[in-house]
Design an enzyme around this catalytic site. Structure first.
Site, PDB file in Angstrom:
ATOM      1  N   HIS A 249       0.850  -1.179   0.000  1.00 46.51           N
ATOM      2  CA  HIS A 249       0.000   0.000   0.000  1.00 46.51           C
ATOM      3  C   HIS A 249       0.892   1.238   0.000  1.00 46.51           C
ATOM      4  CE1 HIS A 249      -3.795  -1.978   0.487  1.00 46.51           C
ATOM      5  NE2 HIS A 249      -3.445  -2.587   1.600  1.00 46.51           N
ATOM      6  N   CYS A 299      -0.414   2.488  -4.925  1.00 47.48           N
ATOM      7  CA  CYS A 299      -1.174   3.646  -5.382  1.00 47.48           C
ATOM      8  C   CYS A 299      -0.373   4.913  -5.185  1.00 47.48           C
ATOM      9  CB  CYS A 299      -2.501   3.758  -4.640  1.00 47.48           C
ATOM     10  SG  CYS A 299      -3.743   2.569  -5.191  1.00 47.48           S
TER      11      CYS A 299
END
Length: 441
Positions: A249, A299
């Site tokens: 992440h 991301c």
């Protein structure tokens, strides 16, 4: 070049760019073997006198241990005494040059055959190479660091003045993969289902590209930093390249040069700027002048790109599926029904040192999509392009292929993704794929 000489050049860069006359130095630098003719041609093509001076000083820092003193000699021989005296502060004295002139051998350039554009494919491969006339006992001094020119495979055409990184070591170098899948409950980050598929693909791929691959799974913040520190302390002098792959992440953070950070499974995030700094020329001397490659599957933020309408010629079928997730932090304030299954991935930027490339799975600020069954769009495409094209194409060209293909995908028929990279490489980079073993009958 020694670090103290680099610092002298860096301290005086402003004066050198302002006052240096590169045009008077080219013959001497070529004669002494500091630069090759291709390098000098590239410097000449960089623009104005100031641009040429800036490029010359930058390239000089990449040369061998004798390059600084030979550069001082050239300054004195061309009457640029004030700059030579300026640079001599802290440098050993220059030995006077013998008065006898040194004969310079240069290639004899033959006129190229005249052919029409229609004849290029027909005759291009049959033109015999032109070699310099050999004369006894007049060989110019060797380069402080011998430049490597990659042999050109049949069918590949490119400018000879664009050099390639040396990628001949076996193994080629180290490849560290950090794969964060299962996050601790207090981190409030979802598990990254499908990331093991990405990890397995990249482990196999970089082993096939002749790298020593090490995989670390589910690392906390301090463990990520420990692994990066460990690889930076390795002796890379026998290798030609180093690769770091982050599967996790990510989030946006305040930054000086590199936006974005990659989360440990315990929650805190390591800035991408810090990740790249571990392997720069200052912190990892044995990788100086060698390519350092970073691949970030994470991301770049929480925004979702819905794309824009294109002409029918640009439209392609969507390959996204119903199980697509993002690598973004859950966004509880969103009214989007997908928000609780989406997680944000890291955004990267590039440090000042050269020879670094950071490839991101998505544009900074946007989510990166991952199929729970097939893995992420970015890694799936990157793996296939490397398999199909690494034997013929350079890395930057292959990453453009990845950008193009991923940009055609759609998640749930709506959301898009655009990978990209920050490229501070100075030369072309060609991997060395290993021959595939034939399976027994």
């Amino acid at each position: 070049m020694e670090e103290r000489h680099k610092k002298i050049l860096q301290r005086n860069r402003t004066n050198l760019v302002r006052d240096l006359d590169p045009s008077n130095l080219y013959d001497g630098l070529l004669e002494k073997g500091v630069f090759t003719q291709d390098m000098i041609d590239e410097i000449k093509s960089s623009g104005t006198r100031r641009d040429q001076a800036r490029q010359l000083v930058r390239d000089l820092e990449t040369r061998g241990s004798r390059a600084f003193l030979l550069f001082l000699q050239c300054l004195q021989e061309t009457g640029q005494h004030s700059l030579a005296e300026l640079l001599q502060n802290g440098a050993p004295p220059i030995q006077p040059r013998p008065p006898s002139p040194i004969q310079v051998v240069r290639p004899v350039v033959q006129p190229l055959p005249v052919s029409s554009p229609m004849d290029v494919d027909k005759h291009g491969k049959d033109v015999a190479p032109v070699y310099p006339i050999q004369r006894p006992s007049t060989t110019p001094s060797p380069s402080p660091e011998k430049e490597y020119t990659r042999p050109r495979p049949p069918g590949r055409t490119r400018r000879d003045s664009i050099q390639s990184y040396k990628m001949e070591a076996s193994p080629c170098g180290h490849c560290l993969i950090i794969n964060n899948v299962e996050f601790e409950p207090h981190s409030e980050l979802n598990n990254r289902t499908g990331s093991n598929i990405d990890c397995d693909k990249l482990e196999r791929r970089f082993k096939a590209l002749n790298f020593i691959v090490e995989v670390r799974t589910n690392l906390k913040y301090k463990q990520i930093r420990h692994e990066l520190s460990a690889i930076s302390k390795k002796d890379h002098s026998q290798y030609d390249c180093c690769v770091v792959i982050m599967l996790s992440h990510g989030t946006e953070v305040s930054h000086n040069r590199f936006p974005g950070a990659v989360h440990g499974v315990d929650g805190p995030a390591v800035p991408v700027q810090l990740i790249t700094n571990y392997l720069n020329g200052q912190h990892c001397p044995s990788l100086q002048g060698k390519p350092k490659l970073f691949f970030i599957q994470a991301c770049g933020g929480g925004e979702r790109d819905t794309g824009f309408e294109v002409s029918p010629d640009e439209a392609r079928p969507s390959i996204g599926g119903a199980d697509d997730q993002t690598d973004a932090i859950p966004m509880s304030s969103s009214s989007d029904s997908l928000s609780m299954s989406d997680e944000t991935d890291a955004r990267a930027t590039l440090p000042t040192p050269s020879d670094i490339l950071v490839s991101y799975s998505t544009f900074p600020g946007y989510v990166s999509w991952r199929d729970t069954q097939a893995g992420s769009w970015y890694v799936e495409t990157l793996d296939r392009i490397l398999e199909e094209s690494a034997a013929a194409d350079d890395l930057v060209t292959m990453l453009m292929m990845v950008n193009n293909e991923v940009s055609q995908n759609s998640a749930k028929g709506l959301y898009k993704q655009m990978p990209g990279s920050f490229n501070f490489l100075r030369k072309l980079l060609y991997f060395q794929p290993q021959p595939q073993r034939q399976s027994s009958a």
